[in-house]
Motif scaffolding. Sequence first.
Motif, PDB file in Angstrom:
ATOM      1  N   PHE A  32     -15.523  -1.411  31.611  1.00 19.76           N
ATOM      2  CA  PHE A  32     -16.583  -1.888  32.493  1.00 19.76           C
ATOM      3  C   PHE A  32     -17.871  -1.836  31.670  1.00 19.76           C
ATOM      4  N   PRO A  33     -18.272  -2.948  31.043  1.00 25.28           N
ATOM      5  CA  PRO A  33     -19.411  -2.948  30.131  1.00 25.28           C
ATOM      6  C   PRO A  33     -20.646  -2.248  30.715  1.00 25.28           C
ATOM      7  N   GLY A  34     -21.125  -1.265  29.954  1.00 22.91           N
ATOM      8  CA  GLY A  34     -22.302  -0.508  30.355  1.00 22.91           C
ATOM      9  C   GLY A  34     -22.031   0.550  31.402  1.00 22.91           C
ATOM     10  N   LYS A  35     -20.773   0.641  31.903  1.00 21.41           N
ATOM     11  CA  LYS A  35     -20.456   1.596  32.966  1.00 21.41           C
ATOM     12  C   LYS A  35     -19.354   2.579  32.592  1.00 21.41           C
ATOM     13  N   ALA A  36     -18.315   2.125  31.908  1.00 22.47           N
ATOM     14  CA  ALA A  36     -17.180   3.009  31.643  1.00 22.47           C
ATOM     15  C   ALA A  36     -16.345   2.516  30.472  1.00 22.47           C
ATOM     16  N   LYS A  37     -15.641   3.484  29.859  1.00 17.08           N
ATOM     17  CA  LYS A  37     -14.684   3.149  28.809  1.00 17.08           C
ATOM     18  C   LYS A  37     -13.424   3.985  29.017  1.00 17.08           C
ATOM     19  N   ARG A  38     -12.307   3.505  28.474  1.00 20.65           N
ATOM     20  CA  ARG A  38     -11.033   4.185  28.582  1.00 20.65           C
ATOM     21  C   ARG A  38     -10.501   4.444  27.182  1.00 20.65           C
ATOM     22  N   GLY A  39      -9.822   5.587  27.027  1.00 20.55           N
ATOM     23  CA  GLY A  39      -9.258   5.975  25.744  1.00 20.55           C
ATOM     24  C   GLY A  39      -7.741   5.919  25.769  1.00 20.55           C
ATOM     25  N   PHE A  40      -7.158   5.368  24.718  1.00 24.60           N
ATOM     26  CA  PHE A  40      -5.714   5.202  24.610  1.00 24.60           C
ATOM     27  C   PHE A  40      -5.214   5.875  23.337  1.00 24.60           C
ATOM     28  N   CYS A  41      -4.016   6.466  23.411  1.00 21.71           N
ATOM     29  CA  CYS A  41      -3.408   7.092  22.244  1.00 21.71           C
ATOM     30  C   CYS A  41      -3.233   6.036  21.152  1.00 21.71           C
ATOM     31  N   PRO A  42      -3.773   6.295  19.943  1.00 23.26           N
ATOM     32  CA  PRO A  42      -3.630   5.302  18.887  1.00 23.26           C
ATOM     33  C   PRO A  42      -2.208   5.175  18.365  1.00 23.26           C
ATOM     34  N   ALA A  43      -1.348   6.162  18.664  1.00 17.86           N
ATOM     35  CA  ALA A  43       0.031   6.111  18.182  1.00 17.86           C
ATOM     36  C   ALA A  43       0.956   5.349  19.138  1.00 17.86           C
ATOM     37  N   CYS A  44       0.763   5.532  20.472  1.00 14.74           N
ATOM     38  CA  CYS A  44       1.717   4.920  21.417  1.00 14.74           C
ATOM     39  C   CYS A  44       1.057   4.044  22.488  1.00 14.74           C
ATOM     40  N   GLY A  45      -0.266   4.085  22.615  1.00  8.85           N
ATOM     41  CA  GLY A  45      -0.965   3.236  23.573  1.00  8.85           C
ATOM     42  C   GLY A  45      -1.108   3.810  24.971  1.00  8.85           C
ATOM     43  N   THR A  46      -0.645   5.036  25.204  1.00 11.68           N
ATOM     44  CA  THR A  46      -0.761   5.660  26.522  1.00 11.68           C
ATOM     45  C   THR A  46      -2.228   5.910  26.867  1.00 11.68           C
ATOM     46  N   ARG A  47      -2.614   5.625  28.119  1.00 11.02           N
ATOM     47  CA  ARG A  47      -3.985   5.906  28.564  1.00 11.02           C
ATOM     48  C   ARG A  47      -4.136   7.421  28.696  1.00 11.02           C
ATOM     49  N   VAL A  48      -5.096   7.997  27.978  1.00 11.02           N
ATOM     50  CA  VAL A  48      -5.257   9.448  27.968  1.00 11.02           C
ATOM     51  C   VAL A  48      -6.617   9.930  28.443  1.00 11.02           C
ATOM     52  N   ALA A  49      -7.630   9.072  28.457  1.00 14.43           N
ATOM     53  CA  ALA A  49      -8.973   9.548  28.778  1.00 14.43           C
ATOM     54  C   ALA A  49      -9.820   8.441  29.386  1.00 14.43           C
ATOM     55  N   ALA A  50     -10.882   8.874  30.062  1.00 17.17           N
ATOM     56  CA  ALA A  50     -11.829   7.930  30.651  1.00 17.17           C
ATOM     57  C   ALA A  50     -13.214   8.544  30.622  1.00 17.17           C
ATOM     58  N   VAL A  51     -14.207   7.698  30.411  1.00 11.47           N
ATOM     59  CA  VAL A  51     -15.602   8.124  30.441  1.00 11.47           C
ATOM     60  C   VAL A  51     -16.355   7.162  31.347  1.00 11.47           C
ATOM     61  N   ASP A  52     -16.929   7.679  32.410  1.00  9.15           N
ATOM     62  CA  ASP A  52     -17.874   6.924  33.235  1.00  9.15           C
ATOM     63  C   ASP A  52     -19.242   7.350  32.757  1.00  9.15           C
ATOM     64  N   TYR A  53     -20.063   6.418  32.321  1.00  7.32           N
ATOM     65  CA  TYR A  53     -21.319   6.746  31.651  1.00  7.32           C
ATOM     66  C   TYR A  53     -22.293   7.544  32.514  1.00  7.32           C
ATOM     67  N   ASP A  54     -22.164   7.500  33.830  1.00  9.94           N
ATOM     68  CA  ASP A  54     -23.084   8.254  34.686  1.00  9.94           C
ATOM     69  C   ASP A  54     -22.530   9.626  35.092  1.00  9.94           C
ATOM     70  N   ILE A  55     -21.392  10.024  34.523  1.00  6.82           N
ATOM     71  CA  ILE A  55     -20.786  11.326  34.805  1.00  6.82           C
ATOM     72  C   ILE A  55     -20.740  12.116  33.499  1.00  6.82           C
ATOM     73  N   PRO A  56     -21.205  13.375  33.489  1.00  5.05           N
ATOM     74  CA  PRO A  56     -21.311  14.125  32.238  1.00  5.05           C
ATOM     75  C   PRO A  56     -19.987  14.659  31.683  1.00  5.05           C
ATOM     76  N   GLU A  57     -18.879  14.435  32.360  1.00  7.75           N
ATOM     77  CA  GLU A  57     -17.593  14.938  31.887  1.00  7.75           C
ATOM     78  C   GLU A  57     -16.727  13.795  31.380  1.00  7.75           C
ATOM     79  N   ILE A  58     -15.781  14.150  30.514  1.00  5.12           N
ATOM     80  CA  ILE A  58     -14.764  13.196  30.089  1.00  5.12           C
ATOM     81  C   ILE A  58     -13.533  13.453  30.949  1.00  5.12           C
ATOM     82  N   GLY A  59     -12.960  12.417  31.496  1.00  3.43           N
ATOM     83  CA  GLY A  59     -11.756  12.543  32.309  1.00  3.43           C
ATOM     84  C   GLY A  59     -10.529  12.454  31.426  1.00  3.43           C
ATOM     85  N   ILE A  60      -9.661  13.449  31.542  1.00 11.19           N
ATOM     86  CA  ILE A  60      -8.427  13.468  30.759  1.00 11.19           C
ATOM     87  C   ILE A  60      -7.251  13.273  31.711  1.00 11.19           C
TER      88      ILE A  60
END
Length: 101
Positions: A32-60
Amino acid sequence: MKLGGAPVMWWAGFERVRWTGEGGEPTWFETFPGKAKRGFCPACGTRVAAVDYDIPEIGINVPALDDTSAADLTPVNASFRENAVHWMFPVPDTTQHSPIG
């Protein structure tokens, strides 16, 4: 695991994260440009993390953790409740929903 066609995910928020294991830090995509990003395992592609830019924590995504037995990993909210499978216990809605959806 899928629930009504949508993936079932169990998230926990952390202020700091140390990435270990194969591949190290996730590959990030701004979902979501300017709002959020998602992190994926570089080895297998599994979704592992999320960052919402207005929340101070990283979601695992909890199943990505080596140990999921900690008491503080007990669910406190559930999204898409109308699609919940019958064998999942109900989770009380005690937190605010993400502004993204």
